[in-house]
Design an enzyme around this catalytic site. Structure first.
Site, short mmCIF file in Angstrom:
data_model
loop_
_atom_site.label_atom_id
_atom_site.label_comp_id
_atom_site.label_asym_id
_atom_site.label_seq_id
_atom_site.Cartn_x
_atom_site.Cartn_y
_atom_site.Cartn_z
N LYS A 83 0.85 -1.19 0.00
CA LYS A 83 0.00 0.00 0.00
C LYS A 83 0.89 1.24 0.00
O LYS A 83 1.76 1.39 0.87
CB LYS A 83 -0.87 -0.03 1.26
CG LYS A 83 -2.17 0.71 1.17
CD LYS A 83 -2.97 0.37 2.42
CE LYS A 83 -4.27 1.09 2.49
NZ LYS A 83 -4.88 0.91 3.81
C1 E4P Z 1 -8.01 2.11 3.66
O1 E4P Z 1 -7.49 1.10 3.26
C2 E4P Z 1 -7.83 2.68 5.02
O2 E4P Z 1 -7.22 1.70 5.83
C3 E4P Z 1 -9.10 3.05 5.73
O3 E4P Z 1 -10.24 2.67 5.02
C4 E4P Z 1 -9.12 4.43 6.28
O4 E4P Z 1 -10.35 4.68 6.89
P1 E4P Z 1 -10.61 5.84 7.97
O5 E4P Z 1 -10.91 7.10 7.24
O6 E4P Z 1 -11.78 5.34 8.75
O7 E4P Z 1 -9.35 5.93 8.79
#
Ligand code: E4P
Length: 219
Positions: A83
């Site tokens: 990622k």
């Molecule tokens: C995406 O892969 C992120 O881990 C995640 O969805 C972020 O979400 P949040 O805005 O609730 O932190």
């Protein structure tokens, strides 16, 4: 639409994987900060629990270091997806990793132009964030629609992974507009499971069956 869970909590992953509904897992540094254990050990265990892509996020900020960290993470297990954040450095690292057949999930994507850049760089997944748009008073679902539509004609094979999901309505809307995947926090998975009429219906069926059995015992 495939369902991923968005957490590093092994208990939640094991529970939801046990329902037979999970196609993958996403994590991020914030989610890792909420659990005990070494990140690499957590990734290994997640890969044992779920047979699908498992996103592990790099924290390096320059392309060379991103590539190095990404290669190290990808070597942990064949299901690891690297990622990377949306940025010029992230795009350059994505292109290098994609050439080596390392799958990249480009995260922190908020607009269709960003998604098009990520797709052209070779990202296997792009992660538009819905909830964080809603947090600033904008409509995250509508931004997701633009991204899904924009990538429909892309020559590249990039899956749209709806992220920052805050409630079951986000999941439904992501599915209706054609997102390939939604990554869902455990709390929202538990909400998705429930409806008062389902619980009431199960109670009624159980009571009626027991009443019938009691009548049979009397006869
Ligand atoms: C995406 O892969 C992120 O881990 C995640 O969805 C972020 O979400 P949040 O805005 O609730 O932190």
């Amino acid at each position: 639409m495939k369902l991923f869970v968005d957490t590093a909590d092994l208990n939640d992953i094991e529970t939801i994987a046990g329902w037979g509904v999970l196609d993958g897992v996403t994590t991020n540094p914030t989610l890792l900060s909420k659990v005990e254990g070494e990140p690499d050990d957590i990734y290994r265990r997640v890969c044992e629990l779920v047979n699908g892509p498992v996103s592990a996020e790099v924290v390096a900020e320059a392309r060379a270091e991103m590539v190095e960290e990404g290669r190290r993470l990808a070597a942990i297990h064949p299901n690891i997806v690297v990622k990377l954040p949306m940025s010029a450095e992230g795009l350059a690292a994505t292109a290098t990793l994609a050439e080596d057949d390392v799958r990249v999930n480009m995260t922190l994507v908020f607009t269709a132009p960003q998604a098009l850049l990520a797709s052209s760089a070779g990202a296997a997944f792009v992660s538009p964030f819905l909830g964080r748009y809603d947090d600033i008073g904008e409509n995250g679902v509508e931004r997701l629609r633009e991204i899904v539509e924009s990538l429909e004609t892309s020559l590249h094979d990039t899956e749209v992974l709806a992220a920052s999901i805050r409630n079951p309505v986000h999941v439904t809307e992501a599915a209706r507009m054609g997102a390939d995947i939604a990554t869902i926090p455990p709390k929202v998975f538990y909400q998705m499971l429930q409806h008062p009429l389902t619980a009431k219906g199960i109670d009624t069926f159980t009571q009626d069956f027991e009443a019938r059995r009691a009548r049979g015992a009397e006869a």
